[in-house]
Every structure is written in C-alpha cells, then in structure tokens.
Write an enzyme that holds these catalytic residues in place. Structure first.
Site, PDB file in Angstrom:
ATOM      1  N   ASP A   1       0.853  -1.181   0.000  1.00  0.00           N
ATOM      2  CA  ASP A   1       0.000   0.000   0.000  1.00  0.00           C
ATOM      3  C   ASP A   1       0.896   1.240   0.000  1.00  0.00           C
ATOM      4  O   ASP A   1       2.112   1.137   0.158  1.00  0.00           O
ATOM      5  CB  ASP A   1      -0.962  -0.010   1.180  1.00  0.00           C
ATOM      6  CG  ASP A   1      -0.252   0.044   2.523  1.00  0.00           C
ATOM      7  OD1 ASP A   1       0.954   0.329   2.563  1.00  0.00           O
ATOM      8  OD2 ASP A   1      -0.910  -0.205   3.541  1.00  0.00           O
TER       9      ASP A   1
ATOM     10  N   GLY B   1       0.855   3.833   2.058  1.00  0.00           N
ATOM     11  CA  GLY B   1       1.037   4.498   3.337  1.00  0.00           C
ATOM     12  C   GLY B   1      -0.009   5.553   3.608  1.00  0.00           C
ATOM     13  O   GLY B   1      -0.081   6.109   4.703  1.00  0.00           O
TER      14      GLY B   1
ATOM     15  N   ASP C   1      -7.793  -7.463   1.216  1.00  0.00           N
ATOM     16  CA  ASP C   1      -6.795  -7.625   2.276  1.00  0.00           C
ATOM     17  C   ASP C   1      -7.401  -7.127   3.576  1.00  0.00           C
ATOM     18  O   ASP C   1      -8.311  -6.282   3.565  1.00  0.00           O
ATOM     19  CB  ASP C   1      -5.529  -6.824   1.975  1.00  0.00           C
ATOM     20  CG  ASP C   1      -5.672  -5.371   2.430  1.00  0.00           C
ATOM     21  OD1 ASP C   1      -5.211  -5.039   3.533  1.00  0.00           O
ATOM     22  OD2 ASP C   1      -6.300  -4.577   1.694  1.00  0.00           O
TER      23      ASP C   1
ATOM     24  N   CYS D   1     -12.168 -28.276   9.589  1.00  0.00           N
ATOM     25  CA  CYS D   1     -10.977 -27.587   9.083  1.00  0.00           C
ATOM     26  C   CYS D   1      -9.801 -28.553   8.964  1.00  0.00           C
ATOM     27  O   CYS D   1      -9.615 -29.434   9.806  1.00  0.00           O
ATOM     28  CB  CYS D   1     -10.611 -26.422  10.004  1.00  0.00           C
ATOM     29  SG  CYS D   1      -9.198 -25.458   9.439  1.00  0.00           S
TER      30      CYS D   1
ATOM     31  N   CYS E   1      -6.551 -27.418   8.821  1.00  0.00           N
ATOM     32  CA  CYS E   1      -5.320 -26.710   9.150  1.00  0.00           C
ATOM     33  C   CYS E   1      -4.508 -27.474  10.195  1.00  0.00           C
ATOM     34  O   CYS E   1      -4.997 -28.380  10.867  1.00  0.00           O
ATOM     35  CB  CYS E   1      -5.614 -25.288   9.641  1.00  0.00           C
ATOM     36  SG  CYS E   1      -6.155 -25.176  11.371  1.00  0.00           S
TER      37      CYS E   1
ATOM     38  N   CYS F   1      -6.077 -27.496  13.744  1.00  0.00           N
ATOM     39  CA  CYS F   1      -7.258 -28.347  13.917  1.00  0.00           C
ATOM     40  C   CYS F   1      -6.923 -29.831  13.780  1.00  0.00           C
ATOM     41  O   CYS F   1      -7.604 -30.676  14.360  1.00  0.00           O
ATOM     42  CB  CYS F   1      -8.339 -27.946  12.916  1.00  0.00           C
ATOM     43  SG  CYS F   1      -9.080 -26.331  13.285  1.00  0.00           S
TER      44      CYS F   1
ATOM     45  N   HIS G   1      -5.070 -21.104  11.996  1.00  0.00           N
ATOM     46  CA  HIS G   1      -6.435 -21.516  11.693  1.00  0.00           C
ATOM     47  C   HIS G   1      -7.207 -20.435  10.947  1.00  0.00           C
ATOM     48  O   HIS G   1      -7.871 -20.712   9.938  1.00  0.00           O
ATOM     49  CB  HIS G   1      -7.204 -21.877  12.968  1.00  0.00           C
ATOM     50  CG  HIS G   1      -8.667 -22.039  12.709  1.00  0.00           C
ATOM     51  ND1 HIS G   1      -9.205 -23.154  12.116  1.00  0.00           N
ATOM     52  CD2 HIS G   1      -9.712 -21.179  12.893  1.00  0.00           C
ATOM     53  CE1 HIS G   1     -10.504 -22.999  11.962  1.00  0.00           C
ATOM     54  NE2 HIS G   1     -10.832 -21.807  12.422  1.00  0.00           N
TER      55      HIS G   1
END
Length: 370
Positions: A93, A95, A266, A304, A306, A309, A335
């Site tokens: 970005d 700023g 984002d 999940c 991940c 998990c 997660h």
C-alpha cells in the site's frame, strides 16, 4: 506486460468472476484474499506457513517499512521478496491510510503530508512522488498511488476535496513511477457519496492504470452502506482490469464483495482477532479463550484441515492463550488464515460451478445466524 489480468469466467447472475492475475513473481487465481504482512511478516507465521495455509499474494505496509527498517536497507538486501524470503507476489500500500489515521500527528497540503512517527515522534514528509520512490525501492509487484482517505463520517464537501486531491496525486504518482517490473494501481475515493464515487472512478480510469482499488470503505460505515458504494463504483471500473477492495476481510463481506465483482481483498482482521483468542468458523466466531472451552477437546473447527485443527484441541489452545504462551496465538492465526483461504477457494469453486448466489445465501445463513 508487467501485470496482466484475464477473466476466465463471469457469473451471469451477478458481478462475480474468476480470473488469473499474472505478476512478475507468479500467477494467482482471483478472487483472492491477501494476508497482511505489515512489517514484512505475517504476524507469528513464517512464509512457509503462509503458503501452507494457501496464501499466494501478501501485502506489505509502506508507512511501517519506511519508518523501520527503511526502504534503503531493504533495497540493499535485494528487495522485499529477498529480505523476507517470500518468492510470491507482494502488494504494497502507499502508506496513505496509515498517515491519515495519525490525526493530529499529520498536516495535509497540496504537496503531500507532514507527519510525526508513531514510534519516536520524528517528523517526516510523504508526497505522491515519495510514496512511489519508497515502493520502487521495496520492489513490490503491485504498488498503490498515494491517496487521501476521507474519514467517516464527513461532509460531502470534505469528501469532494479529498477526492480531487486523490486524483491529482494519482497523476503525480503515475508520472513519477518508473519501475518496469512493478504495476501501479489507482484508488477510488469519495466517502459514502454515490456521485463522488462515480466521479472518482471515472477520473482514475482516465489515467489507464493496470488496476483499481476501492478505498475509504470499512472505516466505520454500516455494511449496507459499503455494499451500496460497491454497487455504485464497480460498474465504472474497466472489466478487463483487477478490482481491489482495500481493508476488508470479514467473511460475510468477502462473499458480498465477490458477488459485486471484487477480485482482491486484504485485511488484518483474521490475524488480529486470532491474537485475542477468537477464531473463525462457518458458524460464526468462536472465542476459544472463554471458560466454556476449558474442557472442550474438539478441534477449533471439526471441518478444518489446518495444522491447528489436525493436532490440537480447544482446551489446549485455550490453556496456551491463558498462560501467555506464544504457541496459542500462532495456532489461532494459522487456523484463521486457513479458514479465509478455504473460504476463497469455496467461493472460486461456486463461481466455477455457476451457483455463487446460492453459496452466498447458504454461507450467510450459517455464519450470521449462528
């Protein structure tokens, strides 16, 4: 071209679309969510772990990296990719949002913004040219123009002046930008005023930039107002270029944004709430630090896949967080980012299968009414 975007499938019932975004450091599928690496790191996670959860394009923060460690040190290290050991695409970005969030610590003029560092109080000056210079030194794949983000609420008059300045600054950024392996995106402003959003979009499209972001939303306005502004704005942006909704990462907003034609998102939300002991599930947020999970030996989310998990229980993760062990917030962060990346994959699959609106309705029913 340094950046090329191609729409590979467009939903016939709404604005949702599948795309491929080709950058200097690789190609990613859209719609996509970018984990935020504010200070050249996604908090608590290694780049390898970010990849493992499905992250492909990450965001760095120009304001923070300018202040510490400084763009010249990063340039000396070989650029941001090499400095942080990330070989995929990076968006930085400008700023602008951070500088304008400093309130009394900054002063706006036509030339740019004078501000005091939140770290040590030292005085600095950012112009559109300076924002481009810093981002070129960082070497990101996608850079953003320097813009003025109007606060919410504000008057129509204030939003109009901020919009006009944003357009003038965008022209200056485009004139200053020289790096051929980096794309420069514009940022649509205009507050919560439909006529100003339209004007900003049309003004920026006239600059023929490689992509366009929508800024100044998710800053306190009701979600219904944000969706209205998206409905107004997207139709004035070129369909052959990527559309990026800045700072939005709540699961319901991601789904609604995609339906309205947004390709990129984002937000710090998934990692920030993880550090407070809150995790995301298809049935809403779960505050694992609460006492009710002290003897709950189920995973954070049984559906999940991940690392957290697959290996740990709510009771154990709660214990870590209550004990102040860093592993606890590492696991909740892993997660949450995996949940968001799985959500984006489900969204892309739904577009591919032609049932994104049905998916949206079912998801929101479970997520919001849990």
């Amino acid at each position: 071209m340094v950046l090329n975007y191609s729409v590979i499938q467009q939903d016939k019932s709404c604005g949702a679309r599948l795309g491929l975004l080709h950058t200097t450091h690789g190609t990613v599928e859209t719609p996509i969510f970018m984990p935020v690496g504010t200070q050249a790191a996604v908090k608590t996670m290694t780049p390898e772990e970010v990849k493992e959860v499905g992250g492909r394009l990450i965001l760095g923060n120009t304001y923070h990296l300018y202040l510490r460690p400084g763009q010249e040190l990063i340039r000396e290290a070989g650029g941001l990719h090499r400095f942080m050991n990330w070989d995929g695409p990076i968006l930085t970005d400008s700023g602008g949002f951070q500088v304008f969030s400093l309130g009394p610590l900054r002063k706006i003029s036509e030339e740019g913004v004078t501000f005091r560092s939140h770290i040590d109080g030292s005085e600095h000056f950012f112009s559109p040219e300076k924002a481009v210079e810093v981002q070129e030194a960082l070497g990101s794949d996608i850079a953003m123009v320097f813009d003025e983000c109007a606060p919410y609420p504000c008057t129509h008059e204030y939003a109009l002046e901020a919009l006009k300045r944003t357009t003038r600054w965008a022209r200056r950024c485009a004139d200053a930008h020289r790096r051929e392996d980096q794309a420069l995106f514009g940022i649509v402003q205009g507050g919560v005023f439909a006529d100003l959003r339209r004007q900003s979009a049309l003004d920026l499209v006239g600059l023929d930039l490689p992509g366009y972001a929508i800024g100044g939303l998710s800053v306190g306005e009701p979600k219904a107002v944000m969706y209205e502004m998206l409905d107004v704005t997207v139709g004035f942006l070129p369909p052959e270029k990527p559309r990026y909704l800045m700072g939005v990462g709540s699961p319901d907003c991601l789904v609604e944004g995609v339906v309205r034609g947004i390709d990129m998102f984002d937000c710090v939300l998934p990692t920030r709430i993880a550090r407070n002991g809150t995790v995301l599930t298809h049935h809403g947020k779960l505050v694992v630090r609460n006492a009710e999970y002290a003897r709950d030996f189920d995973p954070l989310d049984p559906t999940c896949d991940c690392y957290a998990c697959r290996n740990y229980s709510r009771a154990y993760i709660r214990h870590l967080i209550k004990a102040g062990e860093v592993l606890g917030i590492r696991l909740t962060t892993i997660h949450n980012l995996r949940f968001i990346q799985r959500l984006m994959q489900e969204i892309r699959d739904a577009i591919r299968q032609g049932n994104i609106l049905e998916y949206r309705d079912n998801f929101l029913k479970n997520y919001l009414q849990a």
